[in-house]
Design a protein around this motif. Sequence first.
Motif: not given
Lengths: 237, 237
Positions: B100, B104-105, B108, B112-113, B122, B125-126, B128, B133
């Motif tokens: 993780e 973060e570095g 993005l 997403d992750y 979840e 949702l990501r 879709r 977008r």
Amino acid sequence: MRLNPVSFPVPMPKILIVDDEEDIRELIAVNLMREEQYQLIEAADGLEALRRAKDERPDLVILDLMLPHMDGLTVYKKLRENALTAKIPVIMLTARGRLEEKIEGLELGADDYLSKPFSPRELMLRVRNLLRRSHENPSGNLVETGPFSLDKNALKLHLDGEGIDLTATEFKLLLSLIESPGITKERGDLLKKVWGYSDMIQTRTLDTHIKRLREKLGSHGSSIETVRGVGYRFSGE
Amino acid sequence: MRLNPVSFPVPMPKILIVDDEEDIRELIAVNLMREEQYQLIEAADGLEALRRAKDERPDLVILDLMLPHMDGLTVYKKLRENALTAKIPVIMLTARGRLEEKIEGLELGADDYLSKPFSPRELMLRVRNLLRRSHENPSGNLVETGPFSLDKNALKLHLDGEGIDLTATEFKLLLSLIESPGITKERGDLLKKVWGYSDMIQTRTLDTHIKRLREKLGSHGSSIETVRGVGYRFSGE
DNA sequence: TGACCCCGTTACGTTTTTGTCACCTCTGCC
DNA sequence: GGCAGAGGTGACAAAAACGTAACGGGGTCA
């Protein structure tokens, strides 16, 4: 160890910490504040948590599931049920073990959880992750199209200079339509998205709500166009 | 006589799932397909993933970072380096913990992750969110020929600068003709594609709808040519 | 508790869509 | 010209889809 600074659209995110032990609240607070600036508010039990969440609308809730009087999961559910607090991301803290399973069963929409004991760094990551996610929607919490401006926080529509109150359902429906203007949304998709209906259930609920929305839109009611046999379409104007 | 309704021609997003364990790929596939229709392709290692991504241009990549031979992050970077795949959104799957931080570095952009274990909801949702977008730019959803412009999103026809509303059936029929201009479509094929009629049922329905379409096309009505004894042909002009 | 609001449903009326039919026109062929 | 088959056209009626008003249950709040 220093993380890249993250810029938030909101000056200082507000975080509500819910735990009955003051020590733990303190511990969390200290760890959070080590690397970023947050505005922290606290609650020692479920009822207080619900009240403060509703009154102060934090950007994030850190919720210990082990609470007196009211179970943390109950608090979580009540947060979700209230339209005002339904979208606030929640990080749940659980003792390692039984409760984890229950949480796995939950539909963790925008949420996350952490098993105690957790590392300060891990908590940080979760907090930043959730804040980033909830704040990244295009223009913060405003969706604007033509003369329409939907405020996701207040569940309010601004149109022609006046504020129009929408109910939760109306809001979700209008949002679904307005977030992609000019695109026809099929009935089934809308039913799924707004009501969670899975199948092509035969219901007139959608029609009724469209009517109510058009009424509230007044002279702009015709912005919601009917596409017979398919669904509805929001025309930017 | 009414037969089964024919599904509306919405574009079906293509998703590439990259994971070395078949079980996990299966799990993701099942969860994805529960609520939406996607076209799924899979890859078991990094090299295959890169190849398929380049060949098939998926709309979205779900990438497990734990891969044999080639690290998932390397795959991610290589995807970004190749112009053909640089803009495909990626959802990265990480085991809860170490990785993780690395993510973060990363910057993005459109990505997403998700930390394992994740809830099906979840993931949904990501997926879709990212698809919406990237997919809403009207590039692939406009069929343009000469003065005609069929908008698959709006389900509308633009002709000579004005928007013409079509009924669902008319839209499907015109789309079938217009998507391959100059090519004669046989009656039987059109009946199957638009109405779902399986056999060469003797019906005048097709003729009637052609007439109605020609009417709505106004002065361009003659763009739909009759090929006697065979079917119809759309001439670009 | 009672007033109020939100919401899903129902019932009914209206509009739109659509398949079919009858009749006509056109074309190719003898 | 006569004929047959294919397609064009207008009318029509059924079905589907939608709009709308009203009802009542369930929740909320004072």
